[in-house]
Design a protein around this motif. Structure first.
Motif, PDB file in Angstrom:
ATOM      1  N   LYS A  98       0.831  -1.210   0.000  1.00 18.91           N
ATOM      2  CA  LYS A  98       0.000   0.000   0.000  1.00 18.91           C
ATOM      3  C   LYS A  98       0.865   1.260   0.000  1.00 18.91           C
ATOM      4  O   LYS A  98       0.554   2.232  -0.691  1.00 18.91           O
ATOM      5  N   ALA A  99       1.958   1.254   0.757  1.00 20.10           N
ATOM      6  CA  ALA A  99       2.860   2.405   0.771  1.00 20.10           C
ATOM      7  C   ALA A  99       3.491   2.599  -0.608  1.00 20.10           C
ATOM      8  O   ALA A  99       3.653   3.728  -1.072  1.00 20.10           O
ATOM      9  N   TYR A 100       3.807   1.509  -1.276  1.00 18.94           N
ATOM     10  CA  TYR A 100       4.368   1.562  -2.627  1.00 18.94           C
ATOM     11  C   TYR A 100       3.400   2.263  -3.581  1.00 18.94           C
ATOM     12  O   TYR A 100       3.779   3.202  -4.285  1.00 18.94           O
ATOM     13  N   VAL A 101       2.156   1.825  -3.584  1.00 15.76           N
ATOM     14  CA  VAL A 101       1.162   2.425  -4.477  1.00 15.76           C
ATOM     15  C   VAL A 101       0.935   3.891  -4.110  1.00 15.76           C
ATOM     16  O   VAL A 101       0.820   4.756  -4.986  1.00 15.76           O
ATOM     17  N   GLN A 102       0.904   4.183  -2.830  1.00 16.31           N
ATOM     18  CA  GLN A 102       0.709   5.560  -2.393  1.00 16.31           C
ATOM     19  C   GLN A 102       1.854   6.460  -2.861  1.00 16.31           C
ATOM     20  O   GLN A 102       1.637   7.581  -3.331  1.00 16.31           O
ATOM     21  N   ARG A 103       3.098   5.994  -2.733  1.00 17.78           N
ATOM     22  CA  ARG A 103       4.241   6.795  -3.183  1.00 17.78           C
ATOM     23  C   ARG A 103       4.198   6.992  -4.697  1.00 17.78           C
ATOM     24  O   ARG A 103       4.539   8.063  -5.206  1.00 17.78           O
ATOM     25  N   LEU A 104       3.776   5.952  -5.424  1.00 18.31           N
ATOM     26  CA  LEU A 104       3.617   6.099  -6.875  1.00 18.31           C
ATOM     27  C   LEU A 104       2.584   7.177  -7.188  1.00 18.31           C
ATOM     28  O   LEU A 104       2.820   8.059  -8.017  1.00 18.31           O
ATOM     29  N   ALA A 105       1.416   7.080  -6.557  1.00 18.51           N
ATOM     30  CA  ALA A 105       0.331   8.032  -6.824  1.00 18.51           C
ATOM     31  C   ALA A 105       0.748   9.465  -6.494  1.00 18.51           C
ATOM     32  O   ALA A 105       0.340  10.408  -7.171  1.00 18.51           O
ATOM     33  N   ALA A 106       1.569   9.631  -5.474  1.00 18.82           N
ATOM     34  CA  ALA A 106       2.017  10.964  -5.071  1.00 18.82           C
ATOM     35  C   ALA A 106       3.153  11.475  -5.958  1.00 18.82           C
ATOM     36  O   ALA A 106       3.511  12.655  -5.883  1.00 18.82           O
ATOM     37  N   GLY A 107       3.743  10.594  -6.754  1.00 21.47           N
ATOM     38  CA  GLY A 107       4.898  10.987  -7.542  1.00 21.47           C
ATOM     39  C   GLY A 107       6.128  11.205  -6.682  1.00 21.47           C
ATOM     40  O   GLY A 107       7.027  11.956  -7.050  1.00 21.47           O
ATOM     41  N   ASP A 108       6.173  10.526  -5.551  1.00 21.87           N
ATOM     42  CA  ASP A 108       7.233  10.700  -4.560  1.00 21.87           C
ATOM     43  C   ASP A 108       8.350   9.678  -4.772  1.00 21.87           C
ATOM     44  O   ASP A 108       8.395   8.631  -4.125  1.00 21.87           O
ATOM     45  N   ALA A 109       9.281  10.004  -5.689  1.00 18.09           N
ATOM     46  CA  ALA A 109      10.363   9.072  -5.990  1.00 18.09           C
ATOM     47  C   ALA A 109      11.282   8.862  -4.792  1.00 18.09           C
ATOM     48  O   ALA A 109      11.732   7.743  -4.538  1.00 18.09           O
ATOM     49  N   ALA A 110      11.548   9.917  -4.029  1.00 20.91           N
ATOM     50  CA  ALA A 110      12.419   9.773  -2.851  1.00 20.91           C
ATOM     51  C   ALA A 110      11.773   8.858  -1.821  1.00 20.91           C
ATOM     52  O   ALA A 110      12.429   7.982  -1.251  1.00 20.91           O
ATOM     53  N   GLY A 111      10.469   9.037  -1.570  1.00 23.22           N
ATOM     54  CA  GLY A 111       9.756   8.178  -0.629  1.00 23.22           C
ATOM     55  C   GLY A 111       9.670   6.748  -1.125  1.00 23.22           C
ATOM     56  O   GLY A 111       9.760   5.791  -0.349  1.00 23.22           O
ATOM     57  N   LEU A 112       9.521   6.593  -2.439  1.00 26.24           N
ATOM     58  CA  LEU A 112       9.480   5.259  -3.031  1.00 26.24           C
ATOM     59  C   LEU A 112      10.843   4.580  -2.892  1.00 26.24           C
ATOM     60  O   LEU A 112      10.920   3.397  -2.542  1.00 26.24           O
ATOM     61  N   ALA A 113      11.912   5.332  -3.107  1.00 24.07           N
ATOM     62  CA  ALA A 113      13.262   4.770  -2.964  1.00 24.07           C
ATOM     63  C   ALA A 113      13.506   4.287  -1.543  1.00 24.07           C
ATOM     64  O   ALA A 113      14.209   3.298  -1.329  1.00 24.07           O
ATOM     65  N   ASP A 114      12.894   4.955  -0.570  1.00 21.61           N
ATOM     66  CA  ASP A 114      13.048   4.538   0.839  1.00 21.61           C
ATOM     67  C   ASP A 114      12.391   3.192   1.126  1.00 21.61           C
ATOM     68  O   ASP A 114      12.685   2.564   2.143  1.00 21.61           O
ATOM     69  N   LEU A 115      11.504   2.738   0.248  1.00 23.67           N
ATOM     70  CA  LEU A 115      10.868   1.430   0.408  1.00 23.67           C
ATOM     71  C   LEU A 115      11.708   0.316  -0.200  1.00 23.67           C
ATOM     72  O   LEU A 115      11.400  -0.863  -0.035  1.00 23.67           O
ATOM     73  N   GLY A 116      12.769   0.701  -0.894  1.00 20.27           N
ATOM     74  CA  GLY A 116      13.650  -0.270  -1.530  1.00 20.27           C
ATOM     75  C   GLY A 116      14.562  -0.932  -0.519  1.00 20.27           C
ATOM     76  O   GLY A 116      14.970  -0.327   0.475  1.00 20.27           O
ATOM     77  N   ALA A 117      14.894  -2.174  -0.799  1.00 24.91           N
ATOM     78  CA  ALA A 117      15.791  -2.927   0.083  1.00 24.91           C
ATOM     79  C   ALA A 117      17.075  -2.139   0.274  1.00 24.91           C
ATOM     80  O   ALA A 117      17.714  -1.743  -0.704  1.00 24.91           O
ATOM     81  N   PRO A 118      17.473  -1.891   1.531  1.00 23.56           N
ATOM     82  CA  PRO A 118      18.647  -1.052   1.809  1.00 23.56           C
ATOM     83  C   PRO A 118      19.941  -1.577   1.204  1.00 23.56           C
ATOM     84  O   PRO A 118      20.877  -0.805   0.991  1.00 23.56           O
ATOM     85  N   TRP A 119      20.036  -2.849   0.918  1.00 19.21           N
ATOM     86  CA  TRP A 119      21.260  -3.414   0.366  1.00 19.21           C
ATOM     87  C   TRP A 119      21.290  -3.307  -1.158  1.00 19.21           C
ATOM     88  O   TRP A 119      22.226  -3.755  -1.789  1.00 19.21           O
ATOM     89  N   TYR A 120      20.274  -2.694  -1.748  1.00 21.16           N
ATOM     90  CA  TYR A 120      20.252  -2.455  -3.187  1.00 21.16           C
ATOM     91  C   TYR A 120      20.849  -1.080  -3.487  1.00 21.16           C
ATOM     92  O   TYR A 120      20.711  -0.147  -2.693  1.00 21.16           O
TER      93      TYR A 120
END
Length: 158
Positions: free
Chosen positions: A60-82
Motif C-alpha cells: 500500500k505504501a508503494y502504491v501511495q508513493r507512486l500516486a504521489a509521484g514521490d520518488a524519494a519516498g518510493l526509494a526509501d521502500l527499496g531494500a537497503p542493500w540495493y
C-alpha cells in the motif's frame, strides 16, 4: 507500594508495546488516499496468505508513493542493500504514477522461500507490473535497483 505497582505496570506495558510493535520503518501517509486490495494467490498452502498479511503495508505504501509521484519516498521502500534505488524509483513513478491513483489489486504468489516474494500488481485499465520483495530482520522491502535478492537477515542464515 503504589509506586512499585505503577512501575511494574508501566514496565509490563512497555514490554508489550516493544514485542507487538510494527517493525516496519515505513508507514502510510495521510495523503494521497489509495485503494489497494492485497490478496494471496489461490493456494493449498498458507504461506501466500501469511506473506500477503505481512507485506500489505509495504504494498500500500508503494502504491501511495507512486500516486504521489514521490520518488524519494518510493526509494526509501527499496531494500537497503540495493543500489540505484532513487533512479529506479524515478523510472517507476514516470511509468505508473497516472494509474496508481485508481483502485489497484495486488496478488501475492506462493513464496518459494520464506524471505522472497512475488506480487502481481494490476492497475485499473489493465496495466500491470510484477514486484519482487525481500525480507530481512522481519521487514519486507521492495527489490528496487541493483542488488542481491537474498540480501541480509533471514536470507543470510541459509
Amino acid at each position: 507500594m503504589a509506586a512499585t505497582a505503577c512501575a511494574l505496570f508501566l514496565g509490563a506495558a512497555a514490554l508489550a508495546w516493544w514485542q507487538y510493535r510494527d517493525p516496519a520503518p515505513y508507514t502510510l501517509r495521510a495523503s494521497p488516499a489509495v485503494t489497494v486490495t492485497v490478496r494471496p494467490a489461490e493456494s493449498e498452502y498458507p504461506e501466500a496468505e501469511e506473506v500477503a498479511d505481512e507485506a500489505e503495508l509495504l504494498i500500500k505504501a508503494y502504491v501511495q508513493r507512486l500516486a504521489a509521484g514521490d520518488a524519494a519516498g518510493l526509494a526509501d521502500l527499496g531494500a537497503p542493500w540495493y543500489t540505484g534505488r532513487r533512479k529506479a524509483a524515478e523510472d517507476l513513478v514516470a511509468d505508473y504514477r497516472g494509474v496508481a491513483e485508481q483502485p489497484v489489486v495486488a496478488t501475492v504468489d506462493d513464496p518459494v522461500v520464506p524471505y522472497l516474494a512475488v506480487v502481481d500488481i494490476r492497475f485499473t485499465g489493465g496495466k500491470g507490473q510484477t514486484l519482487y520483495l525481500s525480507r530481512a530482520d522481519g521487514v519486507w522491502w521492495i527489490e528496487l535497483g541493483e542488488g542481491d535478492p537474498a540480501g541480509p537477515g533471514e536470507a543470510s542464515a541459509i
